[in-house]
Design an enzyme around this catalytic site. Structure first.
Site, PDB file in Angstrom:
ATOM      1  N   GLU A   1      13.415 -26.510   7.932  1.00  0.00           N
ATOM      2  CA  GLU A   1      13.580 -27.351   9.123  1.00  0.00           C
ATOM      3  C   GLU A   1      12.523 -27.102  10.196  1.00  0.00           C
ATOM      4  O   GLU A   1      12.144 -28.033  10.921  1.00  0.00           O
ATOM      5  CB  GLU A   1      14.976 -27.128   9.729  1.00  0.00           C
ATOM      6  CG  GLU A   1      16.101 -27.808   8.980  1.00  0.00           C
ATOM      7  CD  GLU A   1      16.695 -26.946   7.881  1.00  0.00           C
ATOM      8  OE1 GLU A   1      17.794 -27.261   7.411  1.00  0.00           O
ATOM      9  OE2 GLU A   1      16.055 -25.944   7.497  1.00  0.00           O
TER      10      GLU A   1
ATOM     11  N   GLU B   1      22.340 -25.463   2.942  1.00  0.00           N
ATOM     12  CA  GLU B   1      23.480 -25.121   3.799  1.00  0.00           C
ATOM     13  C   GLU B   1      24.798 -25.517   3.138  1.00  0.00           C
ATOM     14  O   GLU B   1      25.802 -24.806   3.259  1.00  0.00           O
ATOM     15  CB  GLU B   1      23.318 -25.795   5.157  1.00  0.00           C
ATOM     16  CG  GLU B   1      22.221 -25.146   6.000  1.00  0.00           C
ATOM     17  CD  GLU B   1      21.949 -25.877   7.303  1.00  0.00           C
ATOM     18  OE1 GLU B   1      22.026 -25.257   8.371  1.00  0.00           O
ATOM     19  OE2 GLU B   1      21.658 -27.090   7.246  1.00  0.00           O
TER      20      GLU B   1
END
Length: 694
Positions: free
Chosen positions: A132, A112
């Site tokens: 995740e 990210e």
């Protein structure tokens, strides 16, 4: 020139200036997770870059990782500023271009971070992903909103919902990175920036309904019962409709909600337990290069194959030439399967079989192997004969290991010259695919023996769980208790199909009676006969399973019928079996009653916890987490529930105590309250106190 970031900042982020370019290096070993201290350091480094009025910022990681994600240890605490989304927003909005030099793994928050950059250069060995969902959460710093804008809806929804990690070359193909270079920092300095807006300013992705459907079906199959993959898919769909700021806000709230969920707590627990288990083999012990395996059946051949994949030379021993030839065919078949799966080329498979394997009858002229593993059938006399022969044929330094599921390793080792080099290795079938192995400490096993075997199992990619000696060790002892409780529910009013369905709905890979049909009813029958269950006063003996074996000959799928009838492989409830069940209820004078699915699950999982608690108290297992790993990796307990011990702890020990007390009042033979549970509740302690590390 390296520049200090000033008082109050962390040394986990370094800042250097060179000819108008700022180099920001994250240095938080071992894998540069974005802890609060790292995030504060990044903000300070960006401030320093602003003050220095640089023309470019290069962001990289020290060592072999760029950033391997967030610090999962912080997940149980409230978020502390600066928050990663704020850092990424600042990078993306910067007037000075930031280029990510991805020197190694860029996972989760690490990827990210790169999505906020103007461009990305990666080393060829780098791996990238947003995994995740495997920890019960979703990307929380823009991943579900920026990634589909950059690489398209289909690629992003598959990558995020699966938690897929891809190689750098694949990342280049799909447009996730802009260049590959062996020196990503130098390449990031020199890179001609692509003519495109910031990732968040790219057009919204176009909804692909087929990709959504495929991702949902994949999640239902791969992660049944898990919330995070489906939430991730919803968020990627939202990216096609919402402005970036609204999508980011929705993503962040979803992340924060999931972060404190039971599923996320369970998956973090398993993650850390696995990491701890794999760390056991990192230190101490000797390297194994030569092994002997005795027994060329399904288990022995798979063990030999698994060893050979780590370049261990294996001699597989059978009783005669015909057995040795069959063993060779079995091992060759495993290589053929690998070829069919695309894991190895046909020529390489032939070479590996010739290079790493030999097959012989008897024990003459065995190589001076560092370890010998016995994998014959479960008969104490036969196993003793094998070890007597191995003891005579191999050097005194060779480690001797028995692959047994229930038998007492101390009895098997009786008579060895040096029992300090003996232990148990309980592999799970198929041994070349199943990650779990119980490493059984016999009464005389030396620490160096254990260390060498743990080093070997780690090299094999196994999750090794040390265990003491008791009947069934950790996993099969709990399995026996679980099945016993299910049999009690049968005689009291449930039926096999209902129990199986309830446990599948809970998340078990299969119900207990489906598993018995798959493995064979004769295995558990033989174990009950060995332990003389029918005559034991401390066990509520339920004769249903023994009647099925002894009166009907139905042994499961291998005979075409067991607990179930089968129609073209599909299990169907059996009127014959249900008749035996009701007959036994009548014979015992029991008025059958209805069970709810919730009651079935409560009884079954409480039995697992009860037995696990006793195993801990006896010192058979080193930790509650080890018990959870055994049940997850060996017996199909749902990973997202964290294993039976974690699942029980989340319910609260006081509630479990009351539940077992209630069960015991109604059935004092089947249920007794563990004294250790009363003590834990009275003292307000958790399971860690049993290991002395609270």
């Amino acid at each position: 020139m390296e520049v200090a970031l000033g008082a109050g900042t962390s040394d986990l982020v370094r800042f250097a200036l060179d000819d108008g370019v700022a180099l920001i290096t994250i240095d938080n070993p071992p894998v540069n997770v974005t802890s609060q201290a790292v995030r504060a350091g990044l903000m300070a480094a960006l401030d320093a870059a602003d003050e220095a009025q640089v023309s470019r910022i290069v962001l990289t990681g020290a060592g072999t990782a760029f950033v391997a994600g967030a610090d999962a240890r912080e997940f149980d605490a409230p978020p502390q500023p600066p928050h990663l989304p704020d850092i990424i927003d600042r990078i993306e909005a910067s007037d000075v271009p930031v280029v990510a030099a991805i020197n190694g793994v860029a996972l989760g928050g690490g990827l990210e971070l790169t999505l906020g950059c103007a461009a990305r250069v990666a080393a060829p060995t780098a791996r990238l992903g947003l995994p995740e969902v495997t920890l019960g959460v979703i990307p929380g710093a823009g991943g579900t909103q920026r990634l589909p804008r950059l690489i398209g809806f289909g690629e992003a929804v598959a990558m995020i919902s699966e938690g897929r990690i891809i190689a750098a070359e694949k990342a280049l193909q799909i447009g996730l990175i802009d260049a590959l270079d062996d020196d990503p920092v130098a390449a990031a300095n020199a890179l001609v920036l692509p003519d495109r807006p910031a990732t968040g300013a790219l057009p919204a992705p176009v909804l692909d309904c087929a990709a959504t459907s495929a991702a949902q079906k994949g999640a239902a199959k791969r992660a049944k019962g898990q919330i995070a993959p489906l939430k991730a898919i919803e968020l990627i769909e939202a990216a096609t409709q919402l402005p970036l700021d609204q999508g980011l806000a929705l993503e962040r709230q979803t992340f924060l909600d999931l972060k404190t969920s039971d599923q996320a707590a369970a998956l973090r627990h398993v993650f850390f337990a696995e990491r701890s288990a794999m760390a056991r083999g990192r230190k101490g012990g000797d390297e194994i290069t030569e092994a002997v395996v005795v027994g060329g059946g399904t288990m022995g051949s798979a063990i030999a194959y698994a060893l050979a994949q780590q370049s261990v030379r294996v001699t597989l021993v059978e009783t005669d030439d015909a057995g040795a030839a069959r063993a060779r065919d079995t091992v060759a078949g495993l290589y053929d399967q690998a070829v069919q799966r695309g894991k190895i080329a046909p020529e390489a498979a032939e070479q590996a079989l010739a290079r790493n394997h030999s097959f012989q009858a008897g024990y003459d002229s065995l190589p001076a192997a560092q370890i010998a593993i016995e994998a014959v059938f479960e008969d104490l006399g036969v196993k003793r004969e094998v070890f007597a022969a191995l003891d005579a044929a191999l050097p005194r330094t060779t480690i001797l290991a028995t692959n047994t599921s229930y038998l007492d390793p101390n009895s098997i080792a009786d008579g060895l010259r040096d029992p300090a080099r003996f232990l148990g290795l309980h592999f799970f079938s198929p041994a070349h695919l199943m990650k779990l192995v119980e490493v059984i400490r016999a009464q005389d096993t030396a620490p160096e023996t254990l260390a060498t075997v743990l080093r070997l199992t780690r090299r094999m990619g196994k999750i090794a769980v040390p265990a003491g000696v008791c009947d069934g060790f950790i996993g099969n002892r709990i399995l026996t208790r679980y099945r016993q409780i299910c049999d009690v529910m049968l005689i009291e009013g449930a039926m096999p199909a209902q129990i199986d369905a309830a446990m599948r709905e809970f998340g078990m890979a299969m119900g207990p009676y489906e598993v018995q049909d798959l493995s064979g009813l004769d295995i558990a029958h033989a174990n009950r006969q060995r332990l003389n269950w029918a005559a034991r006063p401390d066990i509520r003996y339920i004769p249903i399973a023994d009647r099925i074996v002894e009166e009907t000959g139905r042994l499961g799928r291998k005979t075409g019928a067991g607990w179930y009838d089968y129609d073209e492989g599909k299990p169907l409830p059996s009127a014959l079996i249900e008749g035996i069940v009701t007959q036994e209820s009548e014979r015992a004078g029991i008025t059958r009653r209805a069970f709810t699915d919730a009651e079935i699950v409560d009884r079954a999982t409480t039995a697992m916890f009860d037995e696990g608690l006793r195993i801990l108290d006896e010192g058979i297992a080193d930790s509650a987490a080890d018990i959870d790993l055994v049940l997850i990796h060996g017996y199909g307990f749902p990973r997202w529930r964290g294993g039976p011990m974690h699942y029980a702890e989340r319910q609260g020990q006081s509630a479990l105590l009351k539940r077992i007390e209630t069960y015991s009042e109604a059935d004092p033979v089947t249920w007794t309250v563990p004294g250790v549970l009363r003590r834990l509740v009275a003292d307000g302690d958790g399971l860690k106190t049993l290991m002395g590390d609270a």
